[in-house]
Design an enzyme around this catalytic site. Structure first.
Site, PDB file in Angstrom:
ATOM      1  N   GLN A  37      42.545  47.094  46.861  1.00 54.88           N
ATOM      2  CA  GLN A  37      43.283  46.216  47.491  1.00 54.88           C
ATOM      3  C   GLN A  37      44.835  46.487  47.539  1.00 54.88           C
ATOM      4  OE1 GLN A  37      40.550  42.514  45.736  1.00 54.88           O
ATOM      5  NE2 GLN A  37      42.225  41.862  47.310  1.00 54.88           N
TER       6      GLN A  37
ATOM      7  N   ARG B 157      40.387  34.380  45.518  1.00 54.67           N
ATOM      8  CA  ARG B 157      41.155  33.876  46.338  1.00 54.67           C
ATOM      9  C   ARG B 157      41.908  32.720  45.348  1.00 54.67           C
ATOM     10  NH1 ARG B 157      37.436  33.376  51.734  1.00 54.67           N
ATOM     11  NH2 ARG B 157      39.072  32.944  53.141  1.00 54.67           N
ATOM     12  N   CYS B 158      42.431  32.987  44.346  1.00 57.54           N
ATOM     13  CA  CYS B 158      43.032  32.187  43.527  1.00 57.54           C
ATOM     14  C   CYS B 158      44.565  32.289  43.707  1.00 57.54           C
ATOM     15  CB  CYS B 158      42.652  32.576  42.026  1.00 57.54           C
ATOM     16  SG  CYS B 158      43.853  33.812  41.133  1.00 57.54           S
TER      17      CYS B 158
ATOM     18  N   GLU C 245      44.026  32.011  51.082  1.00 52.25           N
ATOM     19  CA  GLU C 245      43.669  31.369  49.793  1.00 52.25           C
ATOM     20  C   GLU C 245      43.236  29.812  49.792  1.00 52.25           C
ATOM     21  OE1 GLU C 245      44.122  33.739  46.626  1.00 52.25           O
ATOM     22  OE2 GLU C 245      44.061  35.101  48.390  1.00 52.25           O
TER      23      GLU C 245
END
Lengths: 154, 805
Positions: free
Chosen positions: B236, B383-384, B759
């Site tokens: 990523q 997705r934090c 997110e």
């Protein structure tokens, strides 16, 4: 992962015969599903190599079992541990009670085991189910073996 | 040549710029199985690597015997820590200031930890060889409870010097990692001690895992002749991987090429550097051939970056009328065996500061104690947004508990405490300045859309009917109004391993009017190739369909910090807009030259520069592009390209209002989502269809997390949920329909006012589902029941509340 199994089986043989058979390495080797080797090192020490398949995990387990024959032939217990390499490991024990019922013997056992490694990751559902099946198979084999021997003797 | 027919509307539509629900350009290859993922990379002579992994959660490694494995035909090498030690690669730095073992060095610290790396001619031989490696372990006591860890004599990290500081300051115990604090401790305690009403609760956000459909992997190819290393991988942040690979291997960065091809979902699972990447590089150098490592699903769930595992103890104080006066939060954070929690260096608990949520709280304090346990390393994923999911869940549960304490409607309690629109930019008690928001409008719109008053009435009647024995189903209304913080971030306080968290865009316009743009981010399914072209279309007047967006090849893409935490739109999107404006500025000069007017006599109109007051005199971007290559313009270089590196002045603060209506069968513990309404405000909306897709995806992840998904350990440290039999991934069967809606409150500091949205649905979704469960049992006294709310746990809750008669 903790596993607990408990069951009772009626075996068509006298208690002494049942007890002797449970201590006979030849009988055990024949009856334990997947057992490739069973060596009795002494009256209280056994070593076994068993091939187990639980779901997608198949492995050869090597294990040591110690018998506590203090209360024989009414009760006895065993403790042991085994390792299956990459598949995982287990340790535990069982308490067995043999009760005379006429010419037959009621065998009751409670087994507790701690399982680790890949086997445990498959989840208790799969392992417990397979353990029950294997245990049932052992006792079916054991019963049949003793029935055959009784039939032969008769 | 001046074109005649299209109207302004037609030109805007042709552009497919901001606001267009442009169809995704990526989907053609993804839906036809013609994507190019790491496992699609096949090179001549390529070998395959696989790991021998520890079955034990904590054990000494007494010996490793590789003889039987090496004897298997097709096995080329078996690497252990001893082989990596001369290269100083048996340990590597983490993205959290700690270090972690690449291969077991004397001991193992979590089940599934990498012990040896087998390299073979194919994947199957490698797997068979792994089973032949004999490892002699000596079991050590296992700690899977972080509270127990802080009291235990068992030392997990024997490699850390006793008594010495960690990367984030003093460590108060051998299993302690750091204490991070923010806010005013004494002032907050004082306010709470003297408050009229206080609600106290332990809110646990359990451990789970992003479980992307594509697992992690890499292909390393060291070219000994040219001295160049090429590394494909599920990264990523490809540029960061290149810099780290250079630092670890000693190979200069200009001789390393990192390629992130198509990635089948990242969700934070693919940010960190894994032993598999390092081992594939070393194996390629050692064998002289390319080496591929692709993990399987059990490896992924057991050993790669998990998410959450935060025990949050909250105290919230308010007046009798419901005005919040203070918030105190202490977190015990279970980080696993190594702190590999990829956070900006100054923030070991990420942006947990946002735990004051959407509410105007005058004074607050938060303290986070990070703890080592015998579990896999990680923490920041799924997705934090760097712990924002934890913070949002915390405050949205505390609000509900406070409402119970005050015997007040939870929707009304929220409304009277919202930060007001005119308070923005809002300085929060925990340090960040929220850029913009209009919470009241969003809240009213949401409650109106679901007929909140009607739902409460229905619920009241249902409780009465339940008590009369007429039904066994309870109705829960789950409310959430979340504010989150994304877009990391300003270089002055946000860096990953020292690299400032700016991002970049480089554009080149071709003579015939189409363009290529390269970014420092990397899509893992977010649709960058579609949406970033839309930003450029609006800025440069070149149709999005004529712009290729490229990411992920460090040889061509400008340096960026990658994609996670919804940072692409706020940071790289800003860089894209700024680069587009540089293009337009030069285009203006070229147009002025071609039209023989002064620069200031021109105005921009969709896709052309028009002479003010003389609308028939204009030059389109296509004409200008050609001229850039064709004309000798005094004072202007030939060509038409621009690059922008953007350092954001602040984070961005998307927000949303979600309502979940849930039916619960108290006898089976089963649930049914009757309705889920999600209103998101992400500022300027680039592509409404893409946003809706993001929201659907995030809500489904939230459903999984709240309603059954977890990474559970037993007391031996076995991972109990290591396969998809036990790890809940929703299918179409479990997934409800969602109603999405929006408001649009642009960010005042972002060039196009966009805030990012990826997110948000996970941030807001989990509290919405969880609050619905709690709300269903509210009338029977339930205050807090830890997630996940699977059937068994819901049944147990009903049982504990005496609802089974």
């Amino acid at each position: 992962m903790s596993l607990e199994l408990t069951d009772e089986i009626l075996i068509p043989a006298s208690r002494d015969v049942v007890y002797a058979a449970l201590n006979d390495p030849e009988v055990l080797k024949e009856c334990i599903p997947g057992c490739e080797e069973l060596i009795k090192h002494s009256d209280t020490e056994l070593e076994a190599k068993v091939v187990l398949k639980i779901g997608p995990v198949k492995a050869k387990f090597g294990g040591n079992v110690i018998l506590d024959t203090g209360g024989a032939p009414e009760t006895f217990s065993l403790t042991g541990e085994g390792s299956g390499g990459a598949a995982g490991f287990a340790k535990g024990g069982a308490d067995v009670t043999l009760t005379e019922q006429g010419e037959e013997t009621l065998l009751t056992y409670t087994a507790k085991a701690e399982i680790g490694g890949k086997l445990a990751q498959l989840g208790s559902r799969l392992v417990a189910g397979t353990a029950k099946k294997l245990s049932a198979k052992f006792f079916t084999n054991f019963k049949n073996k003793l029935s055959d021997e009784e039939a032969e003797a008769a | 040549m001046n074109d005649m027919s299209p109207t302004r509307e037609e030109r805007v539509e042709k552009l497919k710029g901001l606001g267009s629900s442009r169809k995704r350009v990526e989907d053609a290859r993804f839906t036809q199985g013609k994507g190019n993922y790491v496992d699609d990379v096949k090179l001549p002579g390529m070998l395959h690597g696989d790991f021998v992994r520890s079955p034990y959660a904590h054990a000494r490694v007494k010996s490793i015997n590789i003889d039987a494995a090496m004897a298997l035909p097709g096995v080329i090498a078996v690497l252990t820590a001893k082989d990596l030690e001369p290269l100083s690669l048996h340990w590597m730095p983490t993205l959290a200031g700690d270090k972690q073992m690449v291969l077991a060095d004397g001991k193992v610290l979590f089940q599934g930890q990498e012990v040896a790396f087998v390299v073979a001619e194919d994947r199957y031989i490698a797997a068979d060889a792994c089973e032949l490696v004999e490892v002699d372990y000596e079991e050590l006591p296992v700690i899977v409870d972080p509270f127990e860890a802080l009291e235990s004599d068992t030392v997990l990290r024997e490699d850390l010097e006793a008594g010495a500081d960690g990367a984030h300051g003093p460590r108060k115990h051998h299993n302690h990692i750091f204490l991070w604090e923010e806010g005013e401790k004494e002032a907050t305690e004082q306010v709470i001690d003297s408050a009229e009403v206080v609600a106290e609760e332990m809110v646990y956000y359990h451990r789970t895992h992003p479980c992307p459909l594509e697992t992690c992997g890499s292909v390393a190819s060291m070219d000994k002749v040219n001295g160049k290393l090429t590394l494909w991988g599920t990264f990523q942040a490809p540029h960061v991987v290149r810099t780290v690979a250079s630092l670890l291997s000693g190979i200069e960065e200009h001789n390393i090429r990192v390629i992130s091809p198509d990635i089948g979902g990242g969700f934070g699972n693919k940010v960190g550097v894994y032993p598999g990447y390092v081992c594939s590089i070393v194996a390629s150098i050692v064998t002289g051939q390319p080496v591929k490592w692709i993990e399987d699903r059990m490896d992924n769930l057991m050993a790669t970056a998990f998410a959450r595992d935060y025990w949050m103890k909250g105290k919230i104080s308010a007046t009798k009328e419901g005005k919040i006066t203070g918030l105190h939060c202490h977190v015990t954070a279970d980080h696993g065996a190594f702190d590999a929690c990829a956070d900006p260096t100054k923030f070991p608990a990420g942006f947990f500061h946002i735990c004051t949520g959407s509410y105007d709280i005058p004074v607050a304090y938060v303290g986070v104690d990070g703890v080592y346990t015998n579990k896999a390393p990680g923490g920041v994923a799924y997705r934090c947004s760097f712990r924002v999911t934890e913070a949002a869940y915390f405050i949205e549960r505390m609000i509900e508990v406070l409402a119970m304490e005050l015997n007040m409607d939870a929707a009304e309690l929220r409304r009277i405490n919202f930060i007001k629109k005119d308070q923005f930019p809002y300085q929060s008690a925990l340090g960040w300045e929220f850029d913009s928001g209009d919470y009241h409008t969003a809240w009213d719109k949401a409650l109106d859309a679901v007929d909140y008053a009607g739902l409460r009435k229905e619920q009241e009647e249902r409780v009465a009917a339940f008590k009369r024995g007429e039904t066994r189903k309870l109705l829960g209304i789950g409310l959430t109004h979340f504010t989150e913080i994304v877009g990391a971030g300003p270089v002055k306080n946000c860096d990953i391993l020292g690299m400032g968290m700016f991002d970049s865009c480089e554009i080149r316009i071709h003579p015939t009017g189409s363009a290529v743009a390269r970014l420092g981010t990397i899509s893992q399914g977010q649709g960058h190739a579609t949406t970033f072209a839309q930003i450029l279309a609006s800025e440069t007047g070149i149709p999005a369909d004529s712009i290729t967006i490229e990411e992920g090849d460090t040889d061509t893409a400008p340096y960026g910090l990658g994609t996670y935490g919804s940072r692409s739109t706020p940071v790289a999107g800003a860089a894209t807009a700024m680069a587009g404006r540089k293009i337009r500025a030069k285009a203006q000069m070229i147009a002025a030259y071609l039209l023989e007017v002064h620069d200031n006599d021109l105005e921009w109109d969709v896709d052309r520069f028009v002479v003010k007051g003389a609308p028939e005199r204009f030059k389109t971007m296509a004409e200008i592009a050609y001229a850039a290559y064709n004309q000798a313009i005094p004072g202007v270089e030939p060509g038409l390209e621009a690059v922008s590196y953007y350092d954001p002045p602040n984070m961005t603060y998307p927000f949303g209002a979600y309502v979940c209506v849930m039916e619960i069968d108290v006898d089976t513990g089963e649930h049914e989502i009757r309705q889920f309404y999600a209103l998101d405000d992400c500022g300027t909306r680039i592509n409404p269809m893409v946003i809706e897709g993001q929201v659907h995806g995030g809500l489904t992840e939230a459903l999984a997390i709240a309603m059954g998904q977890e990474i559970a350990y037993d007391k031996l440290g076995n991972v109990k949920t290591g396969t998809l039999m036990d790890f809940f991934l929703p299918t179409a069967w479990e997934t409800p329909n969602y109603t999405t809606d929006f408001t649009e409150t642009p960010s005042p500091h972002h060039p196009i006012g966009a805030k990012g949205v990826g997110e948000s649905p996970n941030v807001g979704g989990v509290p919405a589902f969880s609050n619905a469960v709690h709300d269903a049992f509210r009338a029977f006294g339930l205050r807090q029941s830890h997630m996940p709310h699977d059937h068994w746990r819901i049944w147990k809750t009903a049982n504990d509340l005496g609802l089974h008669g």
